[in-house]
Design a protein around this motif. Sequence first.
Motif, short mmCIF file in Angstrom:
data_model
loop_
_atom_site.label_atom_id
_atom_site.label_comp_id
_atom_site.label_asym_id
_atom_site.label_seq_id
_atom_site.Cartn_x
_atom_site.Cartn_y
_atom_site.Cartn_z
N GLY A 21 -64.37 -51.87 11.43
CA GLY A 21 -64.80 -50.97 12.50
C GLY A 21 -66.23 -50.50 12.33
O GLY A 21 -66.69 -49.65 13.10
N GLN A 22 -66.94 -51.06 11.35
CA GLN A 22 -68.33 -50.68 11.13
C GLN A 22 -69.27 -51.80 11.54
O GLN A 22 -68.94 -52.98 11.43
CB GLN A 22 -68.58 -50.32 9.67
N LYS A 23 -70.45 -51.40 11.97
CA LYS A 23 -71.52 -52.32 12.36
C LYS A 23 -72.77 -51.92 11.60
O LYS A 23 -73.24 -50.79 11.70
CB LYS A 23 -71.74 -52.24 13.88
N THR A 24 -73.29 -52.86 10.81
CA THR A 24 -74.48 -52.60 10.00
C THR A 24 -75.68 -53.30 10.62
O THR A 24 -75.62 -54.50 10.92
CB THR A 24 -74.28 -53.09 8.56
N ILE A 25 -76.77 -52.55 10.79
CA ILE A 25 -77.99 -53.10 11.37
C ILE A 25 -79.11 -52.94 10.34
O ILE A 25 -79.50 -51.83 10.00
CB ILE A 25 -78.37 -52.37 12.68
N TYR A 26 -79.61 -54.08 9.85
CA TYR A 26 -80.67 -54.07 8.83
C TYR A 26 -81.95 -54.61 9.45
O TYR A 26 -81.98 -55.70 10.02
CB TYR A 26 -80.26 -54.93 7.64
N ASN A 27 -83.03 -53.82 9.34
CA ASN A 27 -84.34 -54.22 9.86
C ASN A 27 -85.17 -54.76 8.69
O ASN A 27 -85.48 -54.03 7.75
CB ASN A 27 -85.05 -53.04 10.52
N ARG A 28 -85.50 -56.05 8.75
CA ARG A 28 -86.20 -56.66 7.63
C ARG A 28 -87.67 -56.23 7.52
O ARG A 28 -88.28 -56.39 6.47
CB ARG A 28 -86.13 -58.18 7.73
N LYS A 29 -88.23 -55.69 8.61
CA LYS A 29 -89.64 -55.26 8.58
C LYS A 29 -89.80 -53.94 7.85
O LYS A 29 -90.59 -53.81 6.93
CB LYS A 29 -90.20 -55.18 10.00
N ASN A 30 -89.04 -52.93 8.29
CA ASN A 30 -89.17 -51.63 7.62
C ASN A 30 -88.12 -51.43 6.53
O ASN A 30 -88.09 -50.38 5.88
CB ASN A 30 -89.10 -50.49 8.64
N GLU A 31 -87.25 -52.44 6.36
CA GLU A 31 -86.22 -52.44 5.32
C GLU A 31 -85.28 -51.25 5.43
O GLU A 31 -84.75 -50.77 4.43
CB GLU A 31 -86.86 -52.51 3.93
#
Length: 340
Positions: free
Chosen positions: A234-244
């Motif tokens: 039920g979790q959604k993880t969003i990782y931004n590779r630019k700002n980490e």
Amino acid sequence: MKTEEMNIEDLLIRYYDGQTTADEMQEIEAWLKMSDDNKQKAKEVYTLLLAADTKSAADTMDMEKELANVKKRMKATGRPIAWWKWMQRAAAILFIPMAATILILLNQPESASSVYVQMLEVQTQPGVITSFRLPDSTLVYLNSASTLRYPSVFTGDTREINLCGEAYFDVTKDPGRKFIVSTPHHSKVAVLGTRFNLEAFDDMDEVVTTLVEGKVEFKYRKAGDEQKMVMKPGQKTIYNRKNEEIRVKNTTGESELSWKDKKVIFDRTPLQEALRMLGKRYNVEFMLKTSKYDKYTFTGTFTDQYVDEILDNFKISSHIRWRIIKTKDNEQKKRLIEIY
């Protein structure tokens, strides 16, 4: 029972499905080492199994009948069928669309465990979705314009594959070997047995992981070091590779997974995210020329509608204006739609 006393084609099928015993695995690996012809036959059987498992072929063939025909032909000739002839036969039987391409990347030498491994790659063209099983029986749905690379046989202590694009995985449980998906964004997902969706397109800054069932360990880079977090269903993880930076949201997963059923489901979805989903589903490119619609969110389910009809719904509900941009580039592969 010795391999030569068994029906080798049936044993190969069970081997690729992960159904062989430890003794049978040793026997089939010894059989593979005996000759290049044996390796070629193993390659051909696996290619047919892979092609037969694509979603587009599932309703168009009798798998048992076709495998029986293939085995009959193998026994009649006493030698493997030429590679190009085999591929022609498989394509004729399975009606494999050119939109989903299976590539043999390279043959790897025998490893320390004496297993003959080759790297395979499945690619989908824009607007096309396909499904198939990996050598460990893990079910994969591969979204539009995506590429998945994996070995013909999993060896060692892990099951490692590479994804560029979006895929849904129903991972076969194997407590002794983690299932690891690497992306172009310096991130990995590691699991034992679970169901999850992973989106990691090369031209996107974000990697999005949605966990449906089980447990996922998401690994990512921050300040030069590898970090990890454990996700719950039920979790959604969003990782931004630019700002980490990494964000975690709660979700039912209905919207994120709708693509594999060829649907578009919005659940209070912001406009930019909605346009991104439509772009993948319908192979169109959007030009957002204004920020005045940023406050709007959308809810609804679309199955058979054209993108124009969905945008007309946006227009009715939120007065969003859109138009198709015609260009002089005759080779342009995507329709260009402006939101203004």
